[in-house]
Write a protein that holds these residues in place. Structure first.
Motif, PDB file in Angstrom:
ATOM      1  N   VAL A  40       0.646  -0.893   0.161  1.00 25.18           N
ATOM      2  CA  VAL A  40       0.449  -0.329   0.038  1.00 25.18           C
ATOM      3  C   VAL A  40       0.615   1.021  -0.403  1.00 25.18           C
ATOM      4  O   VAL A  40       0.751   1.984  -0.416  1.00 25.18           O
ATOM      5  CB  VAL A  40      -0.618   0.313   1.498  1.00 25.18           C
ATOM      6  N   GLU A  41       2.221   1.348   0.969  1.00 30.81           N
ATOM      7  CA  GLU A  41       2.671   1.984   1.050  1.00 30.81           C
ATOM      8  C   GLU A  41       3.094   3.142  -0.114  1.00 30.81           C
ATOM      9  O   GLU A  41       3.740   4.071  -0.392  1.00 30.81           O
ATOM     10  CB  GLU A  41       4.029   2.541   2.036  1.00 30.81           C
ATOM     11  N   VAL A  42       4.402   1.636  -1.309  1.00 25.49           N
ATOM     12  CA  VAL A  42       5.157   1.860  -2.481  1.00 25.49           C
ATOM     13  C   VAL A  42       3.453   2.763  -3.104  1.00 25.49           C
ATOM     14  O   VAL A  42       4.163   3.195  -4.280  1.00 25.49           O
ATOM     15  CB  VAL A  42       5.335   0.619  -2.542  1.00 25.49           C
ATOM     16  N   SER A  43       2.597   1.487  -3.317  1.00 20.72           N
ATOM     17  CA  SER A  43       1.787   2.985  -4.629  1.00 20.72           C
ATOM     18  C   SER A  43       1.826   3.939  -4.098  1.00 20.72           C
ATOM     19  O   SER A  43       1.450   4.731  -4.744  1.00 20.72           O
ATOM     20  CB  SER A  43       0.409   2.060  -4.285  1.00 20.72           C
ATOM     21  N   TYR A  44       1.636   4.221  -2.511  1.00 19.38           N
ATOM     22  CA  TYR A  44       1.692   5.793  -1.769  1.00 19.38           C
ATOM     23  C   TYR A  44       2.494   6.921  -2.323  1.00 19.38           C
ATOM     24  O   TYR A  44       2.394   8.299  -2.689  1.00 19.38           O
ATOM     25  CB  TYR A  44       1.097   5.701  -0.706  1.00 19.38           C
TER      26      TYR A  44
END
Length: 453
Positions: free
Chosen positions: A50-54
């Motif tokens: 999720v954070e990499v996408s963010y």
């Protein structure tokens, strides 16, 4: 008795083996145990995804802002390019100095095609960590006591360079090479100007289409640019076409007892196709009409001036229809005047072909003294089609410069420095192609910035 004990012992071992086998074979509850053991990893991996996408979305937004900032800096193309870049980035929410955001710009960025005159914009910021810490990720920086990841985006742009012709070029490289002295009625409409130093037009832009300066441009031109690359002298090489000095060291000056009658012209004067040399001053004794072959003629004045007389008897030198003339001033530095003077009129057109095509007046670039002109356009009056080249002259333009009676609407002026005084103006523009004149041309920044990286 002993056998009974053996039987009982075997039964116990059998029961024990059966129990162990049952325990080993019993799978009830193992999923829960494995799930409990794997849960931190699953949470960490999911959080990291999720954070990499963010991070990707944030970095993409940064890149869009950097692209816009680089284009804005290049389009601005002035000393204010950095402020322009920061303003463009702020529209995307990236405000320099706020929330640990940094926006920087440069006008000396390397260009992919070579050189270092591109514009770059770099945006740097930080994003906090969330569930990715579960798997041990600690980010790339500590900001305000918390672990965060730094993101950045960079873009490089250049300003589209388009050829720009200048009808006035000031070659001086120090101070103010182009300026005005109270010129509210001056008119350079249709003319663009270039100064290889600063330009200062206090209170009036002169109506020039574009005003460019290698230094700071203060008010010159409808569209004004500073920090434009200086322009090299486009006509210095024409000196190679001059013949050797034929005068034997004798250059008679007007007013002296030995001033020859041949140096005073009247009426119609026919010049040959080759150079016509005059040693010393050339004086107009009356109105003079120059007749030349169709390809034109070159009048070379060695260590002398072209004198048109004083009011009220100022005389006119003109070319008739079908004739063309280049006047060259050359010689040596010293106590000589190397320019036109007097209260008469110069009314002639430059040749349209040959090595001197488009050149009306040419001061030898080796001359550095006796070359200044205090009232160009007035003493004498200039009605000239072609280029007036005065590379080391300080010139004050005070009068109206119009086209010659038998020439196209074309005028160019190259000087060391120029002051436009009062109503100085150029009324003849737009016909230089037909006049054979290749105006000084630069690649001044115009238009809009374009991303190159």
């Amino acid at each position: 008795m002993k056998s009974l004990e053996l039987v009982r012992e075997g039964a116990v071992w059998k029961a024990l083996r059966t129990a162990v086998r049952s325990f080993v074979r019993d799978r009830s509850g193992s999923v829960a145990v494995m799930a409990a053991l794997a849960m931190p990893v699953l949470i960490g991996v999911t959080g990291l995804g999720v954070e990499v996408s963010y991070w990707y979305l944030t970095q993409r937004s940064m890149q869009n802002a950097a692209d816009s900032a680089a284009i804005a800096a290049a389009t601005n193309g002035t000393v204010n390019y950095s402020a322009e870049a920061k303003a463009a980035a702020a529209k995307y929410g990236y405000v320099h100095g706020a929330n640990n955001i940094s926006v920087t710009a440069s006008n000396t960025a390397p260009c992919p095609s070579g050189g270092a005159n591109c514009y770059s914009a770099t945006i740097t910021g930080y994003v906090p960590l969330f569930l990715s810490q579960v798997v041990g990720y600690r980010g790339t920086a500590t900001v305000d006591g918390s672990q965060q990841t730094m993101l950045s985006a960079k873009a490089v742009a250049r300003l589209d360079l388009m050829p720009r012709e200048y009808c006035i070029l000031a070659l001086g490289t120090s101070g103010i090479a182009f300026g005005t002295n109270g010129a509210p009625k001056a008119d350079l409409t249709g003319c663009s100007i270039m100064s290889n130093a600063g330009a200062d037009c206090n209170g009036h832009n002169l109506g020039a289409d574009y005003g460019d300066a290698a230094g700071k441009n203060e008010g010159c031109g409808i569209v004004q640019r500073s920090d434009v690359p200086p322009l090299s002298d486009p006509y210095a090489g024409l000196r190679d076409n001059l013949p050797a000095d034929p005068c034997g060291g004798k250059y008679p000056q007007m007013g002296t007892a030995d001033f020859p009658a041949a140096n005073t012209w009247n009426g119609t004067v026919t010049l040959p196709a080759g150079p016509k040399n005059v040693c010393g001053d050339l004086v107009l004794g009356g109105d003079v009409t120059i007749q030349t072959p169709a390809e034109g003629a070159i009048l070379i004045i060695w260590n002398g001036q072209l004198y048109t007389g004083k009011k009220p008897s100022g005389r006119t030198m003109s070319t008739n229809s079908g004739s063309a003339l280049t006047i060259v001033f050359t010689g040596t530095n010293g106590g000589y005047i190397h320019s036109p003077s007097g209260d008469g009129t110069l009314d002639f057109a430059a040749p349209t072909t040959g090595p001197w095509k488009g050149i009306a007046i040419y001061q030898d670039p080796n001359l550095t003294t006796g070359v200044d002109i205090s009232e160009a356009g007035n003493t004498p009056t200039w009605k000239i089609t072609g280029m007036v080249y005065l590379p080391h002259a300080s010139v004050t333009l005070s009068g109206v410069i119009n086209k010659s009676s038998n020439g196209e609407s074309c005028f160019g002026l190259v000087v060391d420095n120029l002051l436009i005084n009062g109503t100085g103006s150029i009324l003849s523009t737009g016909g230089c192609a037909a006049a054979g004149l290749d105006l000084p041309t630069g690649t001044a920044p115009t238009g809009r910035g374009t991303l190159v990286m």
